[in-house]
Design a protein around this motif. Structure first.
Motif, short mmCIF file in Angstrom:
data_model
loop_
_atom_site.label_atom_id
_atom_site.label_comp_id
_atom_site.label_asym_id
_atom_site.label_seq_id
_atom_site.Cartn_x
_atom_site.Cartn_y
_atom_site.Cartn_z
N ARG A 1 0.83 -1.21 0.00
CA ARG A 1 0.00 0.00 0.00
C ARG A 1 0.86 1.26 0.00
O ARG A 1 0.56 2.25 -0.67
N GLU A 2 1.93 1.22 0.77
CA GLU A 2 2.82 2.37 0.84
C GLU A 2 3.57 2.56 -0.48
O GLU A 2 3.73 3.70 -0.95
N LEU A 3 4.01 1.47 -1.08
CA LEU A 3 4.66 1.57 -2.40
C LEU A 3 3.70 2.14 -3.43
O LEU A 3 4.07 2.98 -4.26
N SER A 4 2.46 1.68 -3.37
CA SER A 4 1.44 2.19 -4.30
C SER A 4 1.21 3.68 -4.10
O SER A 4 1.11 4.45 -5.06
N ARG A 5 1.15 4.11 -2.84
CA ARG A 5 0.94 5.53 -2.54
C ARG A 5 2.10 6.37 -3.06
O ARG A 5 1.90 7.46 -3.61
N LEU A 6 3.31 5.87 -2.89
CA LEU A 6 4.49 6.65 -3.26
C LEU A 6 4.72 6.71 -4.77
O LEU A 6 5.24 7.71 -5.27
N THR A 7 4.37 5.65 -5.46
CA THR A 7 4.69 5.56 -6.90
C THR A 7 3.51 5.81 -7.82
O THR A 7 3.70 6.11 -8.99
N GLY A 8 2.30 5.66 -7.29
CA GLY A 8 1.13 5.73 -8.15
C GLY A 8 0.82 4.41 -8.82
O GLY A 8 -0.16 4.30 -9.57
N TYR A 9 1.63 3.37 -8.55
CA TYR A 9 1.34 2.04 -9.08
C TYR A 9 0.07 1.50 -8.42
O TYR A 9 -0.25 1.83 -7.29
N ARG A 10 -0.63 0.64 -9.13
CA ARG A 10 -1.79 -0.04 -8.55
C ARG A 10 -1.33 -1.20 -7.68
O ARG A 10 -0.26 -1.77 -7.91
N LEU A 11 -2.15 -1.56 -6.70
CA LEU A 11 -1.84 -2.66 -5.80
C LEU A 11 -2.82 -3.80 -6.01
O LEU A 11 -4.03 -3.60 -5.99
N LEU A 12 -2.28 -5.00 -6.20
CA LEU A 12 -3.08 -6.23 -6.21
C LEU A 12 -2.52 -7.13 -5.10
O LEU A 12 -1.58 -7.88 -5.32
#
Length: 201
Positions: A19-30
């Protein structure tokens, strides 16, 4: 597309770091329970229909993410590193991404069993993963997988290690590291710029 695969044993923090990686990069999380929970409403865990559907849903989501040219997807799973069937499954994901010209990065999380048992009871985990709310069963599952599968590197060679060659790979001890810290280490190791997911150099 950049496919970031977060793996490690149950309750190590894959979803929270993802979730944190998604927040920082804008990548989607699955994260893995996004497909697990809906199927559990219909089929028992581990049954052939359950396994087929979860696998198919994940693969189809990945295919559509590639077709939609998403910049990145953070994907989490428990990977039996000694299992040929898990190696084949991960290889199929890697092949999909790389055939489309994408980049694959592996991020391994590990933490003490004591810490993982504590995390197994956190409010976020129980809110996002309703199948974990039977704490007696969930704790037993963490212990059973710990005893019967290899879910982290470092204790001898497994079928997984050759897949890391020539691809990004970072191993993080997040026993005492909050999700924000593990995500920061990941960004640095992968050379990613926060908010864009692009290279920093």
């Amino acid at each position: 597309m950049h496919f970031v695969m977060l793996f490690g044993p149950p309750a190590v923090g894959k979803m929270t770091v993802g979730r944190e990686l998604s927040r920082l990069t804008g990548y989607r999380l699955l994260h893995n329970h996004m497909t697990v929970e809906p199927v559990l409403d219909i089929f028992p865990f581990g049954s052939p229909p359950f396994s087929r559907l979860v696998s198919e849903f994940r693969r189809r989501i990945l295919e559509e993410a590639i077709a939609a040219e998403l910049p990145g997807l953070v994907f989490t799973m428990v990977w039996g590193l000694e299992l040929a069937e898990d190696r084949a499954l991960v290889t199929s994901y890697v092949d999909l991404v790389e055939a489309a010209g994408g980049r694959v990065s592996f991020v391994e999380l590990y933490a003490s069993l004591e810490e993982r048992l504590a995390r197994n009871r956190t409010e976020l985990r129980l809110s996002e993963k309703r199948s974990k709310r039977d704490l007696e069963f969930s704790d037993a599952n963490v212990l059973d997988l710990e005893d019967n599968y290899v879910m982290n590197t470092g204790n001898g060679s497994t079928l997984a290690e050759p897949m890391f060659a020539g691809r990004d790979y970072v191993r993080i001890d997040n026993t005492d590291l909050p999700p924000e810290g593990a995500a920061a280490v990941t960004l640095s190791a992968l050379g990613l710029d926060p908010a864009t997911g692009t290279g920093t150099g």
